[in-house]
Design a protein around this motif. Structure first.
Motif, PDB file in Angstrom:
ATOM      1  N   LEU A   1     -14.976  -3.393   5.245  1.00 14.71           N
ATOM      2  CA  LEU A   1     -14.581  -2.076   4.810  1.00 14.71           C
ATOM      3  C   LEU A   1     -13.082  -1.715   5.276  1.00 14.71           C
ATOM      4  O   LEU A   1     -12.650  -2.209   6.233  1.00 14.71           O
ATOM      5  CB  LEU A   1     -15.705  -1.219   5.518  1.00 14.71           C
ATOM      6  CG  LEU A   1     -16.998  -1.355   5.313  1.00 14.71           C
ATOM      7  CD1 LEU A   1     -17.988  -0.274   5.994  1.00 14.71           C
ATOM      8  CD2 LEU A   1     -17.359  -1.148   3.605  1.00 14.71           C
ATOM      9  N   MET A   2     -12.500  -0.769   4.428  1.00 13.93           N
ATOM     10  CA  MET A   2     -11.388  -0.295   4.866  1.00 13.93           C
ATOM     11  C   MET A   2     -11.248   1.243   5.566  1.00 13.93           C
ATOM     12  O   MET A   2     -11.876   1.897   4.757  1.00 13.93           O
ATOM     13  CB  MET A   2     -10.120  -0.505   3.719  1.00 13.93           C
ATOM     14  CG  MET A   2      -8.882  -0.218   4.362  1.00 13.93           C
ATOM     15  SD  MET A   2      -7.699  -0.420   2.967  1.00 13.93           S
ATOM     16  CE  MET A   2      -7.331   1.442   2.346  1.00 13.93           C
ATOM     17  N   ALA A   3     -10.945   1.312   6.677  1.00 13.13           N
ATOM     18  CA  ALA A   3     -10.901   2.492   7.348  1.00 13.13           C
ATOM     19  C   ALA A   3      -9.441   3.165   6.883  1.00 13.13           C
ATOM     20  O   ALA A   3      -8.865   2.821   5.993  1.00 13.13           O
ATOM     21  CB  ALA A   3     -11.078   2.445   8.809  1.00 13.13           C
ATOM     22  N   ASP A   4      -9.092   4.203   7.553  1.00  9.17           N
ATOM     23  CA  ASP A   4      -8.052   5.322   7.168  1.00  9.17           C
ATOM     24  C   ASP A   4      -6.637   4.743   8.047  1.00  9.17           C
ATOM     25  O   ASP A   4      -6.998   3.712   8.753  1.00  9.17           O
ATOM     26  CB  ASP A   4      -8.301   6.640   7.327  1.00  9.17           C
ATOM     27  CG  ASP A   4      -8.498   7.142   8.635  1.00  9.17           C
ATOM     28  OD1 ASP A   4      -8.506   6.112   9.549  1.00  9.17           O
ATOM     29  OD2 ASP A   4      -9.017   8.446   8.834  1.00  9.17           O
ATOM     30  N   GLY A   5      -5.777   5.702   7.881  1.00  3.35           N
ATOM     31  CA  GLY A   5      -4.430   5.242   8.738  1.00  3.35           C
ATOM     32  C   GLY A   5      -4.310   6.266   9.679  1.00  3.35           C
ATOM     33  O   GLY A   5      -5.132   6.822  10.311  1.00  3.35           O
ATOM     34  N   ALA A   6      -3.108   6.765   9.784  1.00  2.00           N
ATOM     35  CA  ALA A   6      -2.663   7.651  11.047  1.00  2.00           C
ATOM     36  C   ALA A   6      -3.014   9.105  10.656  1.00  2.00           C
ATOM     37  O   ALA A   6      -2.363   9.733   9.729  1.00  2.00           O
ATOM     38  CB  ALA A   6      -1.361   7.587  11.350  1.00  2.00           C
TER      39      ALA A   6
ATOM     40  N   THR B   1       0.705   4.382  10.172  1.00  5.45           N
ATOM     41  CA  THR B   1       0.005   3.899   8.698  1.00  5.45           C
ATOM     42  C   THR B   1      -0.217   5.119   7.779  1.00  5.45           C
ATOM     43  O   THR B   1      -0.967   5.950   7.866  1.00  5.45           O
ATOM     44  CB  THR B   1      -1.093   3.382   8.979  1.00  5.45           C
ATOM     45  OG1 THR B   1      -1.144   2.364  10.116  1.00  5.45           O
ATOM     46  CG2 THR B   1      -2.018   2.683   7.929  1.00  5.45           C
ATOM     47  N   THR B   2       0.481   4.944   6.705  1.00  2.30           N
ATOM     48  CA  THR B   2       0.583   6.061   5.660  1.00  2.30           C
ATOM     49  C   THR B   2      -0.107   5.651   4.484  1.00  2.30           C
ATOM     50  O   THR B   2      -0.771   4.446   4.453  1.00  2.30           O
ATOM     51  CB  THR B   2       1.985   6.621   5.053  1.00  2.30           C
ATOM     52  OG1 THR B   2       2.260   5.236   4.295  1.00  2.30           O
ATOM     53  CG2 THR B   2       2.873   6.854   6.329  1.00  2.30           C
ATOM     54  N   THR B   3      -0.295   6.651   3.500  1.00  2.10           N
ATOM     55  CA  THR B   3      -1.260   5.996   2.161  1.00  2.10           C
ATOM     56  C   THR B   3      -0.744   5.078   1.532  1.00  2.10           C
ATOM     57  O   THR B   3      -1.319   3.949   0.853  1.00  2.10           O
ATOM     58  CB  THR B   3      -1.212   7.406   1.367  1.00  2.10           C
ATOM     59  OG1 THR B   3      -0.020   7.906   1.123  1.00  2.10           O
ATOM     60  CG2 THR B   3      -2.033   8.538   1.901  1.00  2.10           C
ATOM     61  N   GLU B   4       0.831   4.896   1.698  1.00  6.22           N
ATOM     62  CA  GLU B   4       1.359   3.640   0.980  1.00  6.22           C
ATOM     63  C   GLU B   4       0.905   2.354   1.719  1.00  6.22           C
ATOM     64  O   GLU B   4       0.682   1.191   1.081  1.00  6.22           O
ATOM     65  CB  GLU B   4       2.908   3.794   1.103  1.00  6.22           C
ATOM     66  CG  GLU B   4       3.524   4.972   0.104  1.00  6.22           C
ATOM     67  CD  GLU B   4       3.253   6.292   0.797  1.00  6.22           C
ATOM     68  OE1 GLU B   4       3.466   7.313   0.040  1.00  6.22           O
ATOM     69  OE2 GLU B   4       2.931   6.532   1.886  1.00  6.22           O
TER      70      GLU B   4
END
Length: 343
Positions: free
Chosen positions: A20-25, A286-289
């Motif tokens: 699973l992928m979590a989010d960033g900063a 960690t950004t959306t990019e």
């Protein structure tokens, strides 16, 4: 779309997916939106709900299966620094409510993880905070996040075993599933000396163990993955969480900038999966990019048949910051970064 019941959303996704992928900063994103140093991010849940909604939506649009609420500093102990200690219920509940709204409109199951950061207090015997006091602080926050619709509590950036245990007890009192990560930033250890082996052993002793455990923040992606290898070496059957920083922080024009590029974080995500992590995200910088590149890499690059070696990790992500991971086992020699220099 009807959301999965809070008690089973994360377990359901874990049962259906290899990773699973979590989010960033959170912090980096909010600073880019105008948050200033010294300002409490949690106050934006009320003052700028549109920006918090955009924070969450950005992660969902980039492919995250899990995103954390804007409540990292949401205990009374942390909010007291901003004279907001009496607003724990309000600020945490709204953080989760906005998240629930975004997740329920996603068209797929997205887990709203109620972020619970450290209290900022030192626990006895080194400091004044008792175990019972820590449980009370975490429990108040947990109940508010639950009321707002969080699927799971996400305890993060912890350094003390006792604080980790207190958070586990608070989750139990709130009848909430939880995950818990520590920050390993001192030669493979937390600030309080915990190693990857120590945490892997600790979670198995808890009356209310986490769904998943792992590492977040710390020094850099290389160091974090060495810690992930330490968790995997313990033989744990619990999902391992990796949330590494996007490179190394540097001051650029008076602001902190992380030098990790989207391609580097894509490499990190694949290496994290191959090291044994099942929940993979980013932390500071960690950004959306970065997240979009990570998602694409995880979906398109084949899973490795063997664990990456320390040499392979260093070659792709850069040198380790220390010669040892603190366990006395696997080590990584200092290496010259290729095209990158520690700031």
């Amino acid at each position: 779309m009807t959301a999965a019941a809070p008690q089973d959303a994360l377990n359901r996704l874990l049962a259906e997916n290899d990773w699973l992928m979590a989010d960033g900063a959170t912090g980096t994103t909010l600073f880019n939106m105008g948050l200033t140093s010294g300002e409490a991010p949690e106050l934006w849940n009320v003052e700028h709900p549109d920006r918090i909604r955009a924070l969450y939506q950005g992660a969902v649009d980039a492919g995250s299966d899990i995103f954390l609420t804007n409540s990292f500093g949401g205990t009374a102990a942390r909010l007291k620094l901003h004279d907001a200690q009496n607003r724990v219920g309000e600020l945490n509940r709204i953080a989760a409510e906005i998240g629930r709204e975004v997740a329920d409109k996603a068209g797929r199951v997205v887990v709203v993880a109620g972020s619970v950061g450290p209290t900022g207090e030192i626990m006895q015997p080194m400091g004044p905070l008792t175990f019972e006091g820590a449980v009370e602080l975490f429990h108040e926050q947990a109940e508010a996040l639950k009321a707002g619709g969080a699927d799971v509590l996400w305890v993060e950036t912890i350094s003390s075993p006792d604080e980790y245990k207190a958070a586990a007890r608070a989750a139990e009192l709130a009848d909430m599933p939880w995950c818990g990560t520590m920050s390993f930033d001192t030669a493979g250890r937390t600030m309080m000396g915990v190693t990857s082996a120590d945490l892997a052993a600790l979670v198995e002793t808890l009356p209310n163990p986490p769904i998943g455990f792992g590492a977040n923040c710390g020094v850099g992606a290389s160091d974090l993955l060495r810690t992930i290898l330490g968790f995997a070496a313990s033989g744990t059957e619990r999902p391992i969480i990796a949330k590494g920083n996007a490179g190394i922080p540097k001051f650029v024009h008076g602001h902190i900038h992380y030098d990790g590029t989207p391609p580097l974080m894509a490499d990190y995500a694949v290496l994290a999966r191959d090291c044994g992590a099942r929940i993979i995200g980013g932390c500071c910088g960690t950004t959306t990019e970065h997240l979009a590149a990570m998602r694409e890499a995880l979906e398109t690059r084949p899973t490795g048949k063997v664990r990456p070696t320390l040499d392979e990790i260093a070659a792709k992500l850069g040198a380790f910051s220390s010669a040892s991971d603190g366990t006395g086992g696997a080590t990584g020699r200092q290496r010259v970064r290729r095209g990158r220099r520690r700031g």
